[in-house]
Design a protein around this motif. Structure first.
Motif, PDB file in Angstrom:
ATOM      1  N   THR A 175       2.739  18.941 -31.446  1.00  0.00           N
ATOM      2  CA  THR A 175       1.713  18.257 -30.651  1.00  0.00           C
ATOM      3  C   THR A 175       0.664  19.244 -30.167  1.00  0.00           C
ATOM      4  OG1 THR A 175       3.313  16.581 -29.939  1.00  0.00           O
ATOM      5  CG2 THR A 175       1.332  16.852 -28.601  1.00  0.00           C
ATOM      6  N   ARG A 176       1.107  20.402 -29.650  1.00  0.00           N
ATOM      7  CA  ARG A 176       0.142  21.400 -29.176  1.00  0.00           C
ATOM      8  C   ARG A 176      -0.764  21.864 -30.306  1.00  0.00           C
ATOM      9  NH1 ARG A 176       4.448  24.090 -25.977  1.00  0.00           N
ATOM     10  NH2 ARG A 176       4.593  25.569 -27.693  1.00  0.00           N
ATOM     11  N   ARG A 177      -0.197  22.034 -31.503  1.00  0.00           N
ATOM     12  CA  ARG A 177      -1.008  22.479 -32.638  1.00  0.00           C
ATOM     13  C   ARG A 177      -2.083  21.443 -32.967  1.00  0.00           C
ATOM     14  NH1 ARG A 177       2.760  22.758 -36.425  1.00  0.00           N
ATOM     15  NH2 ARG A 177       3.547  24.704 -35.552  1.00  0.00           N
ATOM     16  N   ASN A 178      -1.720  20.169 -32.912  1.00  0.00           N
ATOM     17  CA  ASN A 178      -2.713  19.117 -33.171  1.00  0.00           C
ATOM     18  C   ASN A 178      -3.774  19.076 -32.074  1.00  0.00           C
ATOM     19  OD1 ASN A 178      -2.083  17.041 -35.569  1.00  0.00           O
ATOM     20  ND2 ASN A 178      -0.151  17.870 -34.812  1.00  0.00           N
ATOM     21  N   LEU A 179      -3.353  19.261 -30.834  1.00  0.00           N
ATOM     22  CA  LEU A 179      -4.311  19.227 -29.727  1.00  0.00           C
ATOM     23  C   LEU A 179      -5.318  20.355 -29.839  1.00  0.00           C
ATOM     24  CD1 LEU A 179      -1.862  18.415 -26.782  1.00  0.00           C
ATOM     25  CD2 LEU A 179      -3.557  16.872 -27.782  1.00  0.00           C
ATOM     26  N   THR A 180      -4.875  21.552 -30.223  1.00  0.00           N
ATOM     27  CA  THR A 180      -5.807  22.674 -30.361  1.00  0.00           C
ATOM     28  C   THR A 180      -6.801  22.452 -31.490  1.00  0.00           C
ATOM     29  OG1 THR A 180      -4.245  23.852 -31.803  1.00  0.00           O
ATOM     30  CG2 THR A 180      -4.141  24.313 -29.445  1.00  0.00           C
ATOM     31  N   GLY A 189      -8.170  19.530 -32.030  1.00  0.00           N
ATOM     32  CA  GLY A 189      -9.065  18.445 -31.644  1.00  0.00           C
ATOM     33  C   GLY A 189      -8.506  17.052 -31.774  1.00  0.00           C
ATOM     34  N   THR A 190      -7.242  16.889 -32.180  1.00  0.00           N
ATOM     35  CA  THR A 190      -6.654  15.561 -32.304  1.00  0.00           C
ATOM     36  C   THR A 190      -5.974  15.217 -30.988  1.00  0.00           C
ATOM     37  OG1 THR A 190      -6.285  15.939 -34.658  1.00  0.00           O
ATOM     38  CG2 THR A 190      -5.102  14.100 -33.642  1.00  0.00           C
ATOM     39  N   ARG A 191      -6.490  14.221 -30.278  1.00  0.00           N
ATOM     40  CA  ARG A 191      -5.994  13.897 -28.935  1.00  0.00           C
ATOM     41  C   ARG A 191      -5.053  12.706 -28.908  1.00  0.00           C
ATOM     42  NH1 ARG A 191      -6.944  18.588 -26.597  1.00  0.00           N
ATOM     43  NH2 ARG A 191      -9.087  19.279 -26.894  1.00  0.00           N
ATOM     44  N   ASP A 192      -5.309  11.720 -29.760  1.00  0.00           N
ATOM     45  CA  ASP A 192      -4.513  10.492 -29.755  1.00  0.00           C
ATOM     46  C   ASP A 192      -3.403  10.614 -30.781  1.00  0.00           C
ATOM     47  OD1 ASP A 192      -6.401   9.570 -27.938  1.00  0.00           O
ATOM     48  OD2 ASP A 192      -7.642   8.694 -29.517  1.00  0.00           O
ATOM     49  N   LEU A 193      -2.198  10.826 -30.294  1.00  0.00           N
ATOM     50  CA  LEU A 193      -1.072  11.100 -31.183  1.00  0.00           C
ATOM     51  C   LEU A 193       0.066  10.126 -30.925  1.00  0.00           C
ATOM     52  CD1 LEU A 193      -0.949  14.993 -30.832  1.00  0.00           C
ATOM     53  CD2 LEU A 193      -1.830  13.712 -32.779  1.00  0.00           C
ATOM     54  N   ALA A 194       0.673   9.684 -32.018  1.00  0.00           N
ATOM     55  CA  ALA A 194       1.918   8.913 -31.968  1.00  0.00           C
ATOM     56  C   ALA A 194       2.778   9.435 -33.108  1.00  0.00           C
ATOM     57  CB  ALA A 194       1.646   7.417 -32.119  1.00  0.00           C
ATOM     58  N   LEU A 195       3.581  10.442 -32.810  1.00  0.00           N
ATOM     59  CA  LEU A 195       4.340  11.153 -33.831  1.00  0.00           C
ATOM     60  C   LEU A 195       5.805  10.745 -33.785  1.00  0.00           C
ATOM     61  CD1 LEU A 195       2.922  14.736 -33.159  1.00  0.00           C
ATOM     62  CD2 LEU A 195       1.988  12.977 -34.681  1.00  0.00           C
ATOM     63  N   PHE A 196       6.462  10.829 -34.936  1.00  0.00           N
ATOM     64  CA  PHE A 196       7.908  10.639 -34.935  1.00  0.00           C
ATOM     65  C   PHE A 196       8.534  11.585 -35.945  1.00  0.00           C
ATOM     66  CE2 PHE A 196       7.254   8.087 -38.739  1.00  0.00           C
ATOM     67  CZ  PHE A 196       8.463   8.175 -39.436  1.00  0.00           C
ATOM     68  N   ALA A 197       9.813  11.879 -35.722  1.00  0.00           N
ATOM     69  CA  ALA A 197      10.569  12.744 -36.629  1.00  0.00           C
ATOM     70  C   ALA A 197      12.011  12.262 -36.662  1.00  0.00           C
ATOM     71  CB  ALA A 197      10.513  14.195 -36.164  1.00  0.00           C
ATOM     72  N   ILE A 198      12.634  12.445 -37.809  1.00  0.00           N
ATOM     73  CA  ILE A 198      14.054  12.142 -37.980  1.00  0.00           C
ATOM     74  C   ILE A 198      14.682  13.391 -38.585  1.00  0.00           C
ATOM     75  CG2 ILE A 198      15.761  10.638 -39.050  1.00  0.00           C
ATOM     76  CD1 ILE A 198      13.588   8.508 -39.292  1.00  0.00           C
TER      77      ILE A 198
END
Length: 829
Positions: A571-576, A578-587
């Motif tokens: 998430t931090r990598r995406n925020l740096t 410029g991507t602010r709106d995130l809905a991530l998932f992992a399995i």
């Protein structure tokens, strides 16, 4: 690895007179033996016009400019010298150079003409290697050795040095297990196998005199050096120039020519694959010692950097201390200079792991280190010394001393018992008798035994990757042509497919992706310090991680017990970015220590583990449950011209848990809870069959700050293994009778979870209650402080008749009464 086609052709022609192929055929030959060619082979560009050899008659230094400029008179064989302005500094009066006269068209369509520059006329250009398309070195112009040609001689044939004027350079991607291919010797041998040619090995000892010791030497056993050899060349002419044929091969291999001694060692490394080093013997004090470095010792390497040595580093020392970092880079104090007349050549073979660690420790990659990491042929050390000493003496007019220091020997590879029919069985092809022997002898192996029974194969010294029969099978199949092995797909047996667990995992992934989440790949490792940032208690089981002996990253040396740290990092990598709106998932799996989890000793690899050993291995493993996690920042619903959007909140994380439950076919109960790193007032426990299987909600503000996440970040994590896998088979019950809908609004205390009210309604609603859906939550002063209203839509349906309103109202009343008994609910007035 860059290599000129002419170099390989010259080596192969030693045993195959007149052999040659086109660049395209050579490219295919590389591919045929399993070598990857990077991009298109690069053929030297065509140069048209009067390109000639010239001799610099005079040099006048021009003053008053920002950079050094020279006005040169160059004899190009005409009546008058050519006037040329040049900025290079690496040539002197009397040197032979390459001149592009007016009318010459250089690579890139650059035409040379007459012009006035820096206040002087200039009719031509003194050329560098890069300007002629020979390599990429543009640090200075080409200076030919004295006697190479007379002024006015066409430069094309001179520059070709006996090779085609439009030679071709190949760039090869050599895998770590084939280090022997980082040399013309290794590549030519592979091509000989691919084209089925004879091969004359260039790595041969020349029989130079070796009656006494060249230099006093002591090799400590702790150094791990397999072999260390020295030869001395005296009477070296410091003003000697590297001959153009050798400089050309270096340039086309991506190596910049420097001086004869350095160029010879680089050339032999490229030719034979054996790195070497040249010492200025006059700067050495006393004998040489090869040992491990001592704590606190320093060495200034050839790049001018003073390095503090580690006790694991292997160094070459004289009486003053370290003078070379073994296998990586020499020291500046013993560097060959433009006054050196006495050269001590060294060819050694070091421990591959020690060199690998030294390179990483000092961040000092080198061409020599690249070869030592992959393994160097210790049997070729003296041959490399002989070759380098002879070349250096020829170029500089020196003499090779009649002495040799040679400590250590080349290890003899163990013999492998090998069934000659095994390659045929593995490939499913019937190779002719004798094929196995022929192919293994082609790669340099010694083969003894009967082709009809069993072969005794001794791999060559330059192939440390050949250790078991399977390696020999691969060699035979590779050289016979992997493309000839038929591709026959096995027929899948009926009644098999994905397991229930695999189907469940895929169902969860598809469900989360369909609901607007993006899947990410998490790391199985973590830094335990992240648990402090998450606010975990000291006794939290997630802190009981296991360390890895040889981690991929030194700061992440523990197996992760939760997916959240890796999700946070992603998430931090995406925020740096410029991507602010995130809905991530992992399995992914996590790892928990069990009472029997422990390290185990290495088991033998020449047999199958016994039952007891298999049990011990199984018991030593940690528990590895499968988890699913989701994380949200920014908007969950994007803003648009019709909708202002909506920020992600705790209910989105809870809904993701419900989505996972639906995908696995289980009923999910949601109730309030407290569990770090979630906010204690906005955390939900996810319950399945009475057991807590995960948590969802909004992360604690302090945790968000420490983890460098936006405020109000939300997350969910579930233990899919604890939920278990249900076989969800489609068995719908469809009724042709209409439903009856009844709404009910119940007032309860604010602390009562909606899931408890819903469960009570279901328990009292009877068998005809088809569904219960919460559609409104209301709080207000008229309800009283600490009270809330929950409005539910109840759907009733019978399979055998049409229900009346009175029947539905009766069951509705029974459901309300059950809620009153269970949670103290009352109908809202």
């Amino acid at each position: 690895m860059l290599i000129a086609q002419s170099w390989l052709t010259e080596i192969l022609q030693r045993a195959n007179d007149g052999w040659s192929v086109s660049p395209a055929e050579l490219d295919a030959g590389f591919v045929r033996v399993g070598l990857e060619v990077e991009g298109e082979p690069k053929t030297l560009p065509e140069i048209t016009g009067p390109l000639t050899v010239g001799r610099v008659s005079s040099i006048e230094e021009l003053e008053g400019f920002k950079k050094p400029i020279r006005f040169c008179l160059v004899d190009v064989g005409g009546d008058e010298p050519q006037q040329i302005v040049c900025g290079a500094r690496n040539f002197n009066e009397g040197d032979l150079v390459v001149v592009a006269l007016p009318g010459t068209v250089l690579p890139g369509g650059f035409e040379i003409g007459k012009r006035k520059t820096y206040g002087r006329p200039s009719a031509g250009m003194i050329c560098s290697a890069s300007e002629l398309g020979i390599g990429s070195d543009h640090s200075g112009i080409i200076v030919l050795a004295p006697g190479t040609a007379e002024p006015g001689t066409p430069a094309g044939p001179v520059l070709a040095a006996g090779a085609p004027e439009r030679d071709t350079v190949f760039e090869l991607n050599v895998t770590p297990d084939r280090g022997y291919c980082l040399s013309a010797r290794g590549l030519a041998r592979e091509l000989a196998c691919g084209f089925d040619l004879d091969f004359a090995d260039p790595a041969v000892e020349l029989g130079l005199p070796s009656g006494k010791e060249t230099w006093p030497l002591e090799v400590a056993g702790e150094s791990g050096a397999q072999r260390f050899a020295l030869r001395r060349v005296t009477g070296v002419d410091p003003s000697a120039r590297t001959p153009w044929w050798l400089a050309r091969r270096l340039l086309m291999s991506g190596v910049r020519p420097i001086s004869p001694a350095v160029d010879v060692t680089n050339y032999v490394m490229l030719e034979l694959g054996h790195p070497m080093h040249a010492f200025d013997a006059a700067t050495l004090t006393g004998g040489l010692t090869v040992r491990r470095a001592r704590a606190g010792e320093t060495l200034t390497t050839l790049d001018g950097v003073e390095r503090t040595l580690d006790p694991e580093d292997v160094v070459i020392c004289d009486e003053t201390g370290p003078v070379s970092l073994a296998g990586v880079m020499g020291g500046a104090s013993t560097e060959v200079s433009d006054t050196t007349t006495d050269v001590l050549l060294e060819a050694a073979v070091w421990d591959t792991l020690a060199v690998f660690r030294t390179i990483r420790r000092h961040k000092l990659p080198s061409e020599a280190g690249k070869r030592y990491e992959r393994g160097v042929d210790a049997a070729a050390s003296v041959a490399a010394l002989d070759r380098a000493a002879t070349l250096l003496a020829e170029i500089t007019g020196g003499a090779v001393e009649a002495s040799l220091t040679d400590a250590g020997t080349a290890p003899v590879p163990p013999t492998i018992a090998f069934d000659p029919d095994r390659p045929s069985r593995v490939a499913g092809l019937g190779y002719p008798v004798g094929t196995t022997r022929r192919r293994l002898e082609q790669i340099g192996a010694t083969v003894a035994g009967d082709d009809a029974v069993l072969l005794e194969v001794t791999p060559p010294t330059w192939r440390p990757d050949l250790t078991i029969p399977a390696d020999l099978v691969e060699e035979v199949l590779r050289l016979e042509g992997l493309e000839d092995i038929p591709s026959v797909l096995p027929t899948a047996p009926a009644g098999r497919g994905l397991t229930a667990t695999q189907r469940g995992r895929r169902a969860v992934g598809r469900a989360l992706a369909a609901s607007g989440h993006v899947e990410v790949l998490t790391s199985p490792f973590c830094d335990p310090s992240v648990f402090d940032a998450m606010g975990l208690r000291d006794d939290d089981e997630r802190r009981h991680t296991m360390s890895v002996v040889n981690p991929l990253e030194s700061d992440k040396a523990h197996l992760a017990t939760t997916l959240l740290p890796s999700m946070v990092e992603i998430t931090r990598r995406n925020l740096t970015r410029g991507t602010r709106d995130l809905a991530l998932f992992a399995i992914a799996q996590v790892a928990f220590r069990t009472p029997s989890t422990s390290g185990v000793d290495m088991l033998p690899v020449d047999r199958e583990p016994t039952a007891d050993e298999q049990k011990r291995l199984g018991d030593s493993l940690p528990a590895q449950p499968l988890h699913a996690a989701a994380l949200y920042t920014g908007r969950r619903v994007p803003a648009g011209h019709l909708d202002p959007g909506r920020a992600a909140d705790a209910l989105d994380a809870v809904e993701a848990a419900r989505t996972v439950g639906a995908a696995l076919g289980v009923e999910v109960e949601v109730r309030s809870g407290e569990y770090a790193p979630w906010h204690p007032g906005r955390c939900a426990e996810i319950v399945v069959d009475g057991a807590v299987v995960g948590h969802a909600g909004e992360l604690h503000p302090a945790a968000c700050e420490r983890l460098e996440l936006p405020a109000r970040t939300c997350a969910m994590e579930l233990d899919l293994t604890a939920i278990g896998t249900r076989e969800v088979l489609p068995a719908p019950a469809i009724s042709s009778y209409p439903s009856v809908n009844q709404d009910v609004a119940l007032v309860v205390d604010e602390v009562v979870p909606a899931s408890a009210v819903e469960a009570a309604l279901i328990s009292g609603g009877g068998d005809l209650l088809e569904s219960v859906r919460l559609f409104d939550i209301y709080t207000g002063s008229q309800l009283g402080e600490g009270r809330k209203s929950l409005a539910y839509a109840l759907t009733f349906r019978a399979d055998d008749r049409t229900l009346t309103e009175d029947e539905a109202s009766e069951w509705r009343t029974a459901a309300v009464d059950a809620a009153a008994r269970a949670v103290g609910a009352s109908l809202r007035g």
